[in-house]
Scaffold this active site. Structure first.
Site, PDB file in Angstrom:
ATOM      1  N   ASP A   9       0.868  -1.183   0.000  1.00  0.00           N
ATOM      2  CA  ASP A   9       0.000   0.000   0.000  1.00  0.00           C
ATOM      3  C   ASP A   9       0.902   1.229   0.000  1.00  0.00           C
ATOM      4  O   ASP A   9       1.687   1.434   0.929  1.00  0.00           O
ATOM      5  CB  ASP A   9      -0.899  -0.013   1.238  1.00  0.00           C
ATOM      6  CG  ASP A   9      -2.044   0.984   1.147  1.00  0.00           C
ATOM      7  OD1 ASP A   9      -2.175   1.646   0.095  1.00  0.00           O
ATOM      8  OD2 ASP A   9      -2.806   1.105   2.120  1.00  0.00           O
TER       9      ASP A   9
ATOM     10  N   ASP B 163      -2.884   2.329  -6.045  1.00  0.00           N
ATOM     11  CA  ASP B 163      -1.772   2.359  -5.093  1.00  0.00           C
ATOM     12  C   ASP B 163      -1.760   1.186  -4.122  1.00  0.00           C
ATOM     13  O   ASP B 163      -1.076   1.236  -3.100  1.00  0.00           O
ATOM     14  CB  ASP B 163      -1.804   3.669  -4.309  1.00  0.00           C
ATOM     15  CG  ASP B 163      -3.074   3.833  -3.478  1.00  0.00           C
ATOM     16  OD1 ASP B 163      -4.102   3.212  -3.816  1.00  0.00           O
ATOM     17  OD2 ASP B 163      -3.046   4.592  -2.492  1.00  0.00           O
ATOM     18  N   GLU B 164      -2.478   0.113  -4.451  1.00  0.00           N
ATOM     19  CA  GLU B 164      -2.603  -0.983  -3.481  1.00  0.00           C
ATOM     20  C   GLU B 164      -2.800  -2.304  -4.216  1.00  0.00           C
ATOM     21  O   GLU B 164      -3.533  -2.375  -5.199  1.00  0.00           O
ATOM     22  CB  GLU B 164      -3.796  -0.702  -2.567  1.00  0.00           C
ATOM     23  CG  GLU B 164      -4.012  -1.706  -1.473  1.00  0.00           C
ATOM     24  CD  GLU B 164      -5.236  -1.390  -0.623  1.00  0.00           C
ATOM     25  OE1 GLU B 164      -5.450  -2.120   0.358  1.00  0.00           O
ATOM     26  OE2 GLU B 164      -5.975  -0.435  -0.949  1.00  0.00           O
TER      27      GLU B 164
END
Length: 395
Positions: free
Chosen positions: A11, A105-106
């Site tokens: 993350d 983003d993860e």
């Protein structure tokens, strides 16, 4: 007993805000909010300096300003965030093909089959990911490692920011038991309140709760929650998960009150969706238009195409028809939000060896190449120019 998996959850830390600080060094360390100030704008991401004032994602930006009057508010730059995201996911692909992206983003990675390449140690893979992401993008990633998805995600969350944590099998209860019960996957605010009414506030209390009493009070989810409280999670990393839809929408500071304005904005949004469809090799059958009247009354309208398409013109023609129908049926039409999307994807057929190139497809591909080279919006339909006024918040 089956062999334990090696799962990593990555993350990125305050992703949008961190990119803005990277691109604008004088902003580093300031309370920075990604999201323009306005009565209808919300916080996309806040830097850690801003979070100390209680600013959180999805909070109205005006409320964030009241919490921190000195905060710097900057507009969302989605194309830039997607560019950096592609670099990050490129690093993921170097250690495993089994990647389940959750957002820009993860992601989860199943690295079980990659362990031998890294000496059998999941921590070596985790360090490689952190170091390579930072070296290539200048950004920090929090990395959580465990034998299932539940624990890997908790590990990254508990170690943020710039985190690095592995939860070993013999540490599960020591880590989970003290946590608030709301930290468990699937336990939302309503479920958390139900558990609190039973006197269950921590994961450990949930683990030891009497199953029959829990079932009577909470229904069928009770058994799942107790399995999670014991650190059990069999969900696979789903690298084959396909996008269910591709869409774009804008919320407007000033309501759109004419059909001409609305059609212009629809064209801009359709161009963005068409470009994304072609970039991902997707063709869809169903066009959806999303329309929100002030203050918060949302409508959707759909139209099925005779055959799958990734053509911007096909998408836009269908969207125009839906928008015009809705507009004509309203007594006093106005829009605070407008969106368009494509779904029900089908495989892109392979062209025959001697098939002539479609004229529209050629135009779309040419426009895509120009916009990739010179920046989005370099080449647009003329009708789009009418929508180019400051103020919308786009996604």
């Amino acid at each position: 007993m089956s062999k334990l998996r090696a799962i990593i959850h990555v993350d990125m830390d305050a992703f949008y805000a961190a990119i803005e600080e990277l691109d604008h060094p004088p902003w580093r360390g300031l309370p920075l909010v990604v999201g323009e100030l306005g009565p209808r704008s919300v916080v996309s991401t806040a830097s850690y300096a801003a979070r100390r004032y209680g600013i959180r994602s999805a909070m109205p930006t005006l409320a964030a300003q009241r919490l921190c009057p000195q905060a710097l508010f900057v507009p969302v730059r989605m194309s830039r965030y997607r560019e950096v995201s592609a670099e990050v996911f490129g690093v993921f692909a170097e250690v495993s093909p089994e990647i389940e992206g959750l957002s820009l983003d993860e992601a989860f990675l199943d690295v079980t089959r990659s362990l031998r390449l890294f000496g059998g140690e999941v921590e070596r893979i985790g360090r490689y990911l952190k170091q390579e992401i930072h070296q290539r993008t200048g950004l920090n990633a929090s990395v959580g490692m465990a034998h299932n998805k539940l624990l890997a995600k908790l590990a990254s969350e508990l170690s943020k920011p710039d985190g690095f944590l592995r939860i070993q099998p013999d540490q599960v209860h020591a880590v989970l038991d003290p946590l608030p019960v709301g930290r468990l996957w699937t336990v939302g605010k309503v479920a958390e309140a139900s558990l609190h009414r039973l006197g269950i506030h921590t994961v450990g209390e949930l683990r030891f709760a009497e199953p029959r009493r829990l079932l009577q009070a909470c229904g069928n989810q009770a058994a799942l929650w107790q399995r999670l409280a014991n650190g059990l999670d069999e969900r696979p990393v789903d690298s084959a998960a396909e996008e269910k839809s591709v869409s774009a929408e804008s919320t407007f500071v000033t309501d759109l009150t004419t059909l001409d304005q609305s059609l212009s904005w629809l064209a801009q949004l359709a161009e963005r969706v068409g470009e994304r469809l072609r970039a991902h090799g997707l063709q869809g059958r169903t066009v959806t238009v999303k329309l929100r009247k002030p203050p918060f009354e949302t409508h959707t309208r759909q139209l099925s195409l005779p055959q799958p398409s990734d053509s911007t013109d096909v998408l836009l023609d269908a969207g125009r028809e839906l928008l015009r129908r809705w507009w004509a049926a309203e007594k006093s039409p106005s829009l605070r939000l407008l969106g368009i999307g494509m779904s029900q994807f089908a495989p892109v057929p392979q062209s025959g060896l001697f098939a002539a190139p479609a004229e529209q497809g050629g135009r779309d591909q040419l426009a895509d190449r120009i916009n990739r080279k010179f920046g989005r919006g370099s080449l647009v339909r003329g009708v789009v120019l009418k929508s180019r006024k400051p103020g919308p918040e786009e996604s």
